[in-house]
Design a protein around this motif. Structure first.
Motif, PDB file in Angstrom:
ATOM      1  N   ALA A  49       0.834  -1.201   0.000  1.00 24.94           N
ATOM      2  CA  ALA A  49       0.000   0.000   0.000  1.00 24.94           C
ATOM      3  C   ALA A  49       0.869   1.252   0.000  1.00 24.94           C
ATOM      4  O   ALA A  49       0.575   2.225  -0.692  1.00 24.94           O
ATOM      5  CB  ALA A  49      -0.926  -0.009   1.212  1.00 24.94           C
ATOM      6  N   THR A  50       1.972   1.202   0.785  1.00 19.51           N
ATOM      7  CA  THR A  50       2.842   2.369   0.863  1.00 19.51           C
ATOM      8  C   THR A  50       3.491   2.660  -0.486  1.00 19.51           C
ATOM      9  O   THR A  50       3.489   3.793  -0.956  1.00 19.51           O
ATOM     10  CB  THR A  50       3.927   2.148   1.927  1.00 19.51           C
ATOM     11  OG1 THR A  50       3.295   1.802   3.155  1.00 19.51           O
ATOM     12  CG2 THR A  50       4.750   3.395   2.124  1.00 19.51           C
ATOM     13  N   PHE A  90       0.988   3.959  -2.754  1.00 21.73           N
ATOM     14  CA  PHE A  90       0.650   5.325  -2.369  1.00 21.73           C
ATOM     15  C   PHE A  90       1.718   6.307  -2.841  1.00 21.73           C
ATOM     16  O   PHE A  90       1.430   7.416  -3.269  1.00 21.73           O
ATOM     17  CB  PHE A  90       0.495   5.430  -0.849  1.00 21.73           C
ATOM     18  CG  PHE A  90       0.264   6.829  -0.381  1.00 21.73           C
ATOM     19  CD1 PHE A  90      -0.989   7.402  -0.472  1.00 21.73           C
ATOM     20  CD2 PHE A  90       1.300   7.594   0.114  1.00 21.73           C
ATOM     21  CE1 PHE A  90      -1.194   8.706  -0.080  1.00 21.73           C
ATOM     22  CE2 PHE A  90       1.104   8.891   0.508  1.00 21.73           C
ATOM     23  CZ  PHE A  90      -0.154   9.452   0.415  1.00 21.73           C
ATOM     24  N   LEU A  91       2.976   5.879  -2.780  1.00 18.01           N
ATOM     25  CA  LEU A  91       4.075   6.754  -3.197  1.00 18.01           C
ATOM     26  C   LEU A  91       4.131   6.894  -4.715  1.00 18.01           C
ATOM     27  O   LEU A  91       4.915   7.675  -5.239  1.00 18.01           O
ATOM     28  CB  LEU A  91       5.413   6.214  -2.682  1.00 18.01           C
ATOM     29  CG  LEU A  91       5.595   6.226  -1.168  1.00 18.01           C
ATOM     30  CD1 LEU A  91       6.904   5.561  -0.794  1.00 18.01           C
ATOM     31  CD2 LEU A  91       5.576   7.643  -0.642  1.00 18.01           C
ATOM     32  N   GLY A 103      -3.727   0.903  -1.806  1.00 20.21           N
ATOM     33  CA  GLY A 103      -2.793   2.023  -1.713  1.00 20.21           C
ATOM     34  C   GLY A 103      -2.975   3.009  -2.849  1.00 20.21           C
ATOM     35  O   GLY A 103      -2.964   4.224  -2.646  1.00 20.21           O
TER      36      GLY A 103
END
Lengths: 318, 329
Positions: free
Chosen positions: A253-254, A257-258, A270
């Motif tokens: 997810a991170t 997200f990035l 994400g």
């Protein structure tokens, strides 16, 4: 594993009965929080597996979308529509459906990454513990070096390098390709833990008489490792694996997200949060907050299961 | 003690060399550096000349040594994306990241130790239970979700704090500081909380566990029996003895803060090194990625080394038989 007189189905029933009667099952039934966590996790698995049937809409089929339905709030707020339970995004996609499909991707990547790091870490751990020598020192030093850096940084690096390698080609934008890269990157970032635990367990098992006996009667090394040593190291691997699943889901997810994970064409949780973030400022909080909530709930449930498993399998706490 | 020290330093140099090798491989073999530097119309001779000039025809060992030499001087080549020297870009962005890490470390330490002591002393008060339950949920919240929630509450709904950027900065030599202006302080509040929350929960739980342990010991009972004030017992005796593991963990967590600042900086568009790195990954900007990898490794190895040495200095048992594994971040 001796072949008993029982038939196949009889053995299965026996195993099920013993399973339901074990300490593990008892401590499971005793703990309502863990039962809830297990139910929530199962619901996610179910929703992800049958998303095609459960989802009320087909959010990634443009022909079914209508901009007239865009940016609808959740059903219980004024202006909401009960056919879009959690509201819609700026293109009229149903949030509840995108969450179902998004959880599917998050779970697929999370599971595959954990399996990848278990296979890699356990393989290297067992062999290095069993054979020792320079091979063992190389593997364990590599683990040391990697553990100097946080796993999220390692995953980011591997992901970035893979992107750079394929930068010129057009597969870079392909969602399937992104999934493989993520599984590889997250899987690579977690192997040292397994290798360390399994290696030390292997060292213990190796010195026991049954391994020496197996060696004396001429069983080949690979078979001793696979059939005798490995099963005795699986307890901690199971615990680390469960906690690692939560971590892998967070890492996926991170990265998404990035903006260096799964592309928005086929979003994971994400990606949904990333894409929805800009609508936070114009008041459409549901586009990003519901996927975020879904992610947190999933991670929390898996974490609780992992914690319980760690305590339940720890003989000191029984 | 001396052999332990030498051992650890050699180990650290080994780790750095391995990472430098990785970084070198990324620089030289991921994508063709020549292709990234010359235009489409460059002739084969031009390419060959550039290849010669950059020393890409030398042996691998010579190239690696040159790479390490350049890196030691802070020279990492030109960013593909910005067409500027990577060292300049990083130097420009470094103050933002360091200030963010510094403020959130202070926040995590102060709040973590404070709440840890409170929950340790008042085990059964409802506030302690509330803090502990919240911290359990906090561990399951990914950093970027915390950031988004804080933005939604404090920037969008309440409109109290800014949601992106550093506010006004003041130039001190080559250091751009945001800590000297009011808007700078307002801007750093949300990112610092987002970044420090996870570390806060770790320190809180550690301090609480250590306090519970120490409060049971005989010398605390004796201190109470001597009639010392509660304050002297709790803080002078108990808290002081919980500090050894706290220093270790807190030190190692600073490394984690640097890594996780990548995420926080993206959420809050904080113009630091992490944001630069993410842009590098997104655009396959190899020099930036390689330089960041090496810098991060140096930071982590240095922190691990310092923590290990501090630990040895504080804990006499380690000075005698000093064969510990590498500290992990």
């Amino acid at each position: 594993m001796t072949a008993g007189p029982l038939s196949g189905s009889g053995r299965l029933m026996g195993a099920l009965y013993r399973g339901a009667d074990s300490d593990l099952a008892y401590s499971f039934r005793r703990n309502p929080v863990v039962v809830t966590a297990a139910i929530v996790t199962l619901l996610y698995f179910f929703g992800a597996a049958f998303a095609d049937w459960i989802a009320p809409h087909t959010p990634f089929d443009p022909s079914t979308l209508s901009l007239g339905d865009a940016e609808k709030p959740p059903a219980w707020i004024e202006g909401g529509d009960w056919s879009y339970l959690l509201g819609t995004d700026n293109q009229g996609r149903d949030i509840f459906s995108t969450i179902l499909y998004g959880s599917r991707l998050s779970l697929i990547v999370g599971f595959s990454a954990v399996i990848f790091s278990v296979v890699l870490g356990v393989g290297l751990g067992v062999t290095s513990g069993y054979f020792g020598g320079w091979y063992e020192s190389i593997v364990m030093r590599a683990a040391d070096v990697q553990l100097t850096l946080p796993s999220i940084l390692v995953a980011l690096m591997v992901d970035g390098v893979a992107r750079a390698i394929f930068a010129g080609t057009d597969i870079k934008t392909d969602a399937t390709f992104a999934i493989y890269v993520l599984i590889f990157a997250i899987g690579i970032s977690a192997w040292p833990q397994y290798a360390r635990v399994v290696r030390s367990a292997t060292l213990v098992e190796k010195s026991k008489d049954y391994v020496a006996a197996a060696r004396v009667i001429g069983i080949p090394s690979w078979r001793i490792m696979l059939r005798h040593v490995l099963p005795n190291t699986m307890g901690p691997v199971l615990v680390i694996g469960t906690i690692d699943l939560a971590l892998a889901i967070i890492t996926e997810a991170t990265l998404s997200f990035l903006g260096v994970g799964i592309p928005p064409t086929q979003p994971s949780l994400g990606t949904l949060i990333r894409v929805g973030q800009e609508f936070l400022f114009s008041g459409q909080w549901w586009i990003t907050l519901f996927p975020a909530l879904a992610l947190v709930l999933l991670v929390l449930a898996v974490n609780l299961l992992g914690d319980w498993l760690r305590d339940a399998l720890n003989p000191k706490l029984r | 003690m001396f052999s332990y020290l030498v051992n650890r330093v050699i180990q650290s140099i080994g780790v750095l060399l391995v990472v430098a090798l990785l970084s070198f491989v990324i620089f030289n073999y991921v994508g063709d550096p020549i292709n990234n530097m010359v235009g489409q119309e460059a002739t084969l001779e031009d390419r060959e000349e550039l290849r010669e000039r950059l020393g890409l025809n030398d042996s691998v060992i010579v190239q690696f040594l040159r790479f390490v030499g350049n890196a030691a001087e802070g020279e990492f080549g030109i960013s593909y994306q910005f067409q500027r020297k990577v060292s300049d870009l990083i130097l420009e962005r470094m103050p933002a990241t360091l200030e963010l890490v510094f403020v959130s470390a202070i926040f995590a330490l102060a709040a973590g130790i404070g709440l840890g002591v409170y929950t340790g002393l008042r085990r059964d008060s409802w506030l302690s239970r509330f803090v502990l339950t919240t911290s359990l949920i906090g561990v399951s919240l990914p950093t970027f979700v915390i950031g988004i929630l804080l933005i939604y509450i404090f920037s969008v709904t309440l409109e109290w704090l800014p949601s992106f950027g550093r506010g006004d900065t003041v130039r001190l030599g080559s250091w751009d500081s945001g800590l000297l202006t009011g808007s700078g302080w307002l801007a750093i509040i949300l990112p610092a909380i987002t970044l420090g929350l996870f570390q806060l929960t770790i320190i809180l739980r550690l301090v609480r566990a250590e306090m519970l342990e120490v409060l049971r010991t005989d010398y605390i009972k004796f201190a109470r029996a001597r009639g010392l004030s509660r304050r002297a017992v709790n803080f002078g005796h108990a808290l002081k003895n919980t500090m050894v593991p706290v220093i270790t963990i807190a030190g190692l967590q600073i490394g984690t803060l640097i890594a996780f600042s990548i995420i926080t900086e993206t959420v809050f568009q904080w113009p630091g090194m992490g944001l630069l790195f993410i842009q590098g990954v997104e655009f396959a900007d190899v020099p930036i990625m390689g330089a960041y990898l090496l810098l991060a490794a140096i930071a982590f190895v240095a922190i691990n080394l310092i923590v290990d040495l501090l630990y040895a200095a504080v804990d006499p048992r380690l000075r005698v038989s000093a064969q510990r594994g590498t500290g992990t971040a």
